[in-house]
Design a protein around this motif. Structure first.
Motif, PDB file in Angstrom:
ATOM      1  N   PRO A 434       0.031  13.867   1.981  1.00  0.00           N
ATOM      2  CA  PRO A 434       0.048  12.400   2.105  1.00  0.00           C
ATOM      3  C   PRO A 434      -0.525  11.701   0.876  1.00  0.00           C
ATOM      4  O   PRO A 434      -1.280  12.279   0.102  1.00  0.00           O
ATOM      5  CB  PRO A 434      -0.835  12.155   3.331  1.00  0.00           C
ATOM      6  N   THR A 473      -5.552   4.407   4.353  1.00  0.00           N
ATOM      7  CA  THR A 473      -4.298   4.799   4.993  1.00  0.00           C
ATOM      8  C   THR A 473      -3.748   6.028   4.286  1.00  0.00           C
ATOM      9  O   THR A 473      -3.610   6.036   3.054  1.00  0.00           O
ATOM     10  CB  THR A 473      -3.268   3.671   4.946  1.00  0.00           C
ATOM     11  N   ASP A 475      -0.415   8.464   4.191  1.00  0.00           N
ATOM     12  CA  ASP A 475       0.986   8.397   4.585  1.00  0.00           C
ATOM     13  C   ASP A 475       1.779   9.434   3.803  1.00  0.00           C
ATOM     14  O   ASP A 475       1.628   9.543   2.582  1.00  0.00           O
ATOM     15  CB  ASP A 475       1.525   6.993   4.302  1.00  0.00           C
ATOM     16  N   ASN A 476       2.624  10.207   4.515  1.00  0.00           N
ATOM     17  CA  ASN A 476       3.469  11.186   3.820  1.00  0.00           C
ATOM     18  C   ASN A 476       4.949  10.970   4.117  1.00  0.00           C
ATOM     19  O   ASN A 476       5.761  11.900   4.012  1.00  0.00           O
ATOM     20  CB  ASN A 476       3.056  12.612   4.177  1.00  0.00           C
ATOM     21  N   SER A 477       5.267   9.735   4.512  1.00  0.00           N
ATOM     22  CA  SER A 477       6.647   9.338   4.832  1.00  0.00           C
ATOM     23  C   SER A 477       7.147   9.938   6.132  1.00  0.00           C
ATOM     24  O   SER A 477       8.275   9.662   6.547  1.00  0.00           O
ATOM     25  CB  SER A 477       7.626   9.710   3.698  1.00  0.00           C
ATOM     26  N   THR A 479       4.530  10.852   8.933  1.00  0.00           N
ATOM     27  CA  THR A 479       3.542  10.213   9.799  1.00  0.00           C
ATOM     28  C   THR A 479       2.463   9.601   8.923  1.00  0.00           C
ATOM     29  O   THR A 479       2.414   9.822   7.697  1.00  0.00           O
ATOM     30  CB  THR A 479       2.901  11.208  10.780  1.00  0.00           C
ATOM     31  N   SER A 480       1.574   8.858   9.541  1.00  0.00           N
ATOM     32  CA  SER A 480       0.471   8.237   8.802  1.00  0.00           C
ATOM     33  C   SER A 480      -0.761   8.197   9.689  1.00  0.00           C
ATOM     34  O   SER A 480      -0.680   8.346  10.915  1.00  0.00           O
ATOM     35  CB  SER A 480       0.839   6.828   8.330  1.00  0.00           C
ATOM     36  N   THR A 482      -4.807   6.077   9.749  1.00  0.00           N
ATOM     37  CA  THR A 482      -5.689   5.086   9.127  1.00  0.00           C
ATOM     38  C   THR A 482      -7.088   5.210   9.689  1.00  0.00           C
ATOM     39  O   THR A 482      -7.290   5.667  10.822  1.00  0.00           O
ATOM     40  CB  THR A 482      -5.182   3.649   9.360  1.00  0.00           C
TER      41      THR A 482
END
Length: 603
Positions: A434, A473, A475-477, A479-480, A482
Motif C-alpha cells: 500500500p 491512509t 491504500d493499495n488500490s 483495499t484501504s 485509515t
C-alpha cells in the motif's frame, strides 16, 4: 730544642696516630737522663715509605640501585644486573692507582671509569662484567701493592619460553600437561598439569608462588579446592576440571635480584546444551506466540521474534537457518547475539513477515567440541491482501522529551509544545504494497509538515497552524485502511464562572450549603459546606485548594475538617466560626495556571 730529663722520666714512650682508615704507632725507650738536642741546621730526613693499599673489610652499602664497596672486603660483592657499582681503593704513599679487570687493564672507557681518587665506577653493570677486579697502587720509588675484589652479578630468574601449542578440535578427552605460557585446553572432568623451567645457571636459589584466577596464592605443597602445588613447586595440578576453573594461572619466581613471571590461560571445554528452546520464548507482534498443533501461524506484515539460549565452555556460536539456508541480518531480518562466560543467547527478529518466510526455523549451537545443540519451530505465514495499518500495541506510549515527541499511529492523542519535533510512524501491510498518505482535518498537510517514508514529520511544531487531527491512509488500490491521531495544543486553564446567587435575606436556614468558588457564602454553624469548582484547559488541569491557613490540598487530600472530593469540590464538615476566611481554587496544567479571586466564607 733542649729537654731537661731526670731519673723520674725514665720509661717507654709511645706515639699513636688514628683516622677512619685505621691507626699507626711508634715507641722509644728512655733508661737514663739524657739531653736531646735538635739543631735546626742539621735536620733529620725520615726513610722513604712504599705505596700501600689500606684494606677495608666493611660490608658493601646498597641504596637506590647502587652498591658501594672497598677493596679488602673478603666476600664477593653481588650487584643486581644493570645496577651502578663503585669500588673504592684507599691508599697511602701511592703516586698512581690503576685497575685490572677480568678482561685486562682498565681505562676510563664505556661503562667503566677510574676516578682521580682511585675509585672504580661501573655504570649499569651488564652481564659480562662479572669476575675479579684488582686495584694496583705504585710509587715512583718502585713500590707496588695490589688487592682484589670479586663481583658476582645477580639476575632475576629467567623462565624458559614454551613451544607454541596449536589448538586441536575437538579437544582430546584425556589428562594433559602444559608448559607455563602455553594455552591449556582440557575437557571437563580431566586433570591438567602446568610446569615451568628456570634457565639461568645462577638462579638456583629462588622462591615460587602460584597465583590463581581468583587472586589467591599457593606455595610449596599447598592445596585449594581442586588445585595443588607440588612439593618441588615446579608443577601446578588442577584435578577434575570444570568451567569455573577457567582463567589465568600465573607462576612468580623470585630471587635476591628480583622476580619473573609467566602465565597460562586455562579453558575447560564442555559440549553445548540447550537452555531455552525457541518455542518457549517466541513473540508475535510483541506478544507471546503460541503454536497451533506445533505450527506457529502468522499473517503477512506481522513481526516475529525468536530467541534461543545455549550453554557450553567456551560459550557456543549460534547459527540460524530456514530449512537448510543459513540466515543473516538484512533489511527485514535482524540477528543479535550476546555471550556470557558459559551461555550464549541469540535472537532473530522479522520486521514484516511475508508469505515466502514460511518454513522451519532452527538455531544450532557449536563450540568445536563435536556435538551441536539445536532447537527449531515451524512458522506458517498466511497471505493476506487486505491493507492493514500496523497500529501501536495498547501497552506502548509516545516517547516524549523536552525537544521531541515520537509516536506510532494508533496511540492516544498527543500533547505537543511549541517548537517540539514531531514524528508519527504509520506502517501498513497488504498485497500489493500500500501507499501511505497523510492529511490534516480532512485537508492537505499544513506548511512545515511532511511525509517521509510513510511517516509524519514536523520539524518545529507551531500550535497556531499545525494542531488538529491527522489521518494516515494506507491504500493499495484493492483495499484501504485509515487511522487518526490528534495533536492537541496546550490551553491555559480557566475556572468557569457562575452567576452570583441571589443574596439570602432574613434568617439563614439551618441546613447544609453548596456554593461555588469565588462567591461569598453565608451559613449557620455546625453544618456541612460544599464549594464546587469547574476548570477547563488542555491538558485537563489539576486543581488544588488554598485554605485560609495557607495549606494547599488536592483531590483525595484533607486538612482538619476540610477535604477535597474526587470531582475537586471542597468540603468543610461541621463548620465553625474559626473556618471564616478565603478559600481559593488554583487550576494548573502545562500551559499555566488560573486562580479565583478570594472571597470570604461567612457565617
Amino acid at each position: 730544642m733542649t729537654l731537661d730529663v731526670t731519673d723520674a722520666d725514665a720509661g717507654k714512650y709511645t706515639c699513636q696516630a688514628e683516622n677512619v682508615m685505621g691507626s699507626a704507632q711508634s715507641s722509644v725507650e728512655v733508661s737514663r737522663p739524657v739531653v736531646v738536642t735538635t739543631t735546626a741546621s742539621t735536620p733529620t730526613t725520615p726513610a722513604p715509605t712504599s705505596a700501600r693499599i689500606v684494606r677495608i673489610s666493611d660490608p658493601p652499602v646498597v641504596a637506590n640501585r647502587q652498591i658501594v664497596a672497598s677493596v679488602g672486603y673478603n666476600m664477593p660483592v653481588e650487584p643486581v644486573l644493570r645496577w651502578n657499582v663503585r669500588i673504592d681503593c684507599v691508599t697511602e704513599n701511592a703516586d698512581a692507582i690503576g685497575w685490572i679487570g677480568p678482561d685486562g687493564e682498565l681505562t676510563s672507557r664505556g661503562r667503566r671509569r677510574v676516578l682521580a681518587n682511585g675509585s672504580l665506577i661501573i655504570d649499569g653493570i651488564p652481564r659480562g662484567y662479572a669476575g675479579d677486579y684488582q686495584c694496583v697502587a705504585t710509587d715512583t720509588r718502585g713500590g707496588r701493592d695490589t688487592e682484589s675484589i670479586t663481583l658476582k652479578i645477580l639476575r632475576p630468574p629467567t623462565l624458559k619460553k614454551p613451544t607454541p601449542s596449536s589448538a586441536v578440535r575437538p579437544v582430546p578427552d584425556n589428562d594433559r600437561i602444559f608448559t607455563i605460557g602455553q594455552r591449556a585446553e582440557i575437557v571437563e572432568g580431566r586433570s591438567v598439569d602446568v610446569n615451568f623451567t628456570v634457565t639461568d645457571r645462577d638462579s638456583d636459589e629462588y622462591t615460587v608462588k602460584w597465583k590463581l584466577p581468583d587472586g589467591s596464592f599457593l606455595s610449596q605443597g599447598e592445596t585449594k579446592d581442586n588445585v595443588a602445588v607440588s612439593a618441588s613447586t615446579r608443577f601446578l595440578k588442577i584435578s577434575n576440571t570444570k568451567p569455573s576453573d577457567n582463567g589465568d594461572y600465573q607462576v612468580i619466581v623470585t630471587n635476591n635480584a628480583g622476580s619473573n613471571e609467566a602465565s597460562t590461560r586455562l579453558q575447560v571445554f564442555t559440549e553445548p546444551m540447550v537452555v531455552t528452546k525457541i518455542e518457549d520464548t517466541a513473540l508475535l507482534n510483541g506478544e507471546p506466540f503460541t503454536s497451533d498443533e506445533g505450527v506457529f501461524n502468522a499473517d503477512e506484515g506481522d513481526t516475529v521474534s525468536l530467541e534461543f539460549t545455549t550453554s557450553g565452555s567456551p560459550p557456543p556460536d549460534v547459527m540460524w537457518k530456514r530449512g537448510s539456508d543459513i540466515l543473516t541480518s538484512g533489511d527485514d531480518v535482524f540477528i543479535s547475539t550476546s555471550k556470557g562466560p558459559y551461555e550464549t543467547t541469540s535472537t532473530i527478529a522479522f520486521r514484516k513477515l511475508d508469505a515466502a518466510d514460511s518454513g522451519t526455523y532452527s538455531a544450532e549451537a557449536d563450540n568445536g567440541e563435536g556435538t551441536v545443540a539445536s532447537s527449531s519451530v515451524e512458522i506458517d505465514v498466511r497471505a493476506q491482501e487486505d491493507v492493514r495499518i500496523l497500529r501501536a500495541p495498547s501497552t506502548t506510549r509516545p516517547v516524549v522529551t523536552s525537544s521531541s515527541v515520537s509516536a506510532i499511529i494508533g496511540q492516544d492523542d498527543l500533547l505537543v509544545l511549541r517548537n517540539q519535533r514531531v514524528e508519527i510512524d504509520c506502517a501498513a501491510a497488504g498485497t500489493p504494497t500500500p501507499v501511505i498518505e497523510w492529511r490534516r482535518d480532512g485537508g492537505p498537510l499544513p506548511r512545515g509538515a511532511q511525509t517521509i517514508d510513510g511517516n509524519l514529520h514536523i520539524a518545529e511544531f507551531q500550535p497556531t497552524r499545525q494542531g488538529g487531527t491527522y489521518t494516515c491512509t494506507a491504500d493499495n488500490s484493492v483495499t484501504s485502511d485509515t487511522e487518526q491521531i490528534k495533536i492537541n495544543v496546550p490551553v491555559r486553564p480557566q475556572i468557569v464562572p457562575r452567576t452570583e446567587p441571589t443574596p439570602t435575606t432574613g434568617r439563614l436556614p439551618d441546613a447544609d450549603v453548596t456554593g461555588y468558588a469565588g462567591h461569598a457564602i453565608k451559613m449557620v454553624e455546625g453544618r456541612r459546606l460544599t464549594i464546587d469548582v469547574e476548570a477547563t484547559g488542555t491538558p485537563t488541569p489539576s486543581i488544588k485548594w488554598r485554605l485560609p491557613s495557607g495549606d494547599r490540598i488536592g483531590r483525595g487530600q484533607s486538612v482538619g475538617r476540610a477535604s477535597v472530593l474526587a470531582n475537586d469540590s471542597l468540603v468543610i464538615s461541621d463548620t465553625q466560626p474559626s473556618d471564616n476566611g478565603p478559600y481559593r481554587p488554583i487550576a494548573s496544567n502545562a500551559a499555566g495556571l488560573a486562580k479565583v479571586k478570594a472571597r470570604d466564607f461567612l457565617k
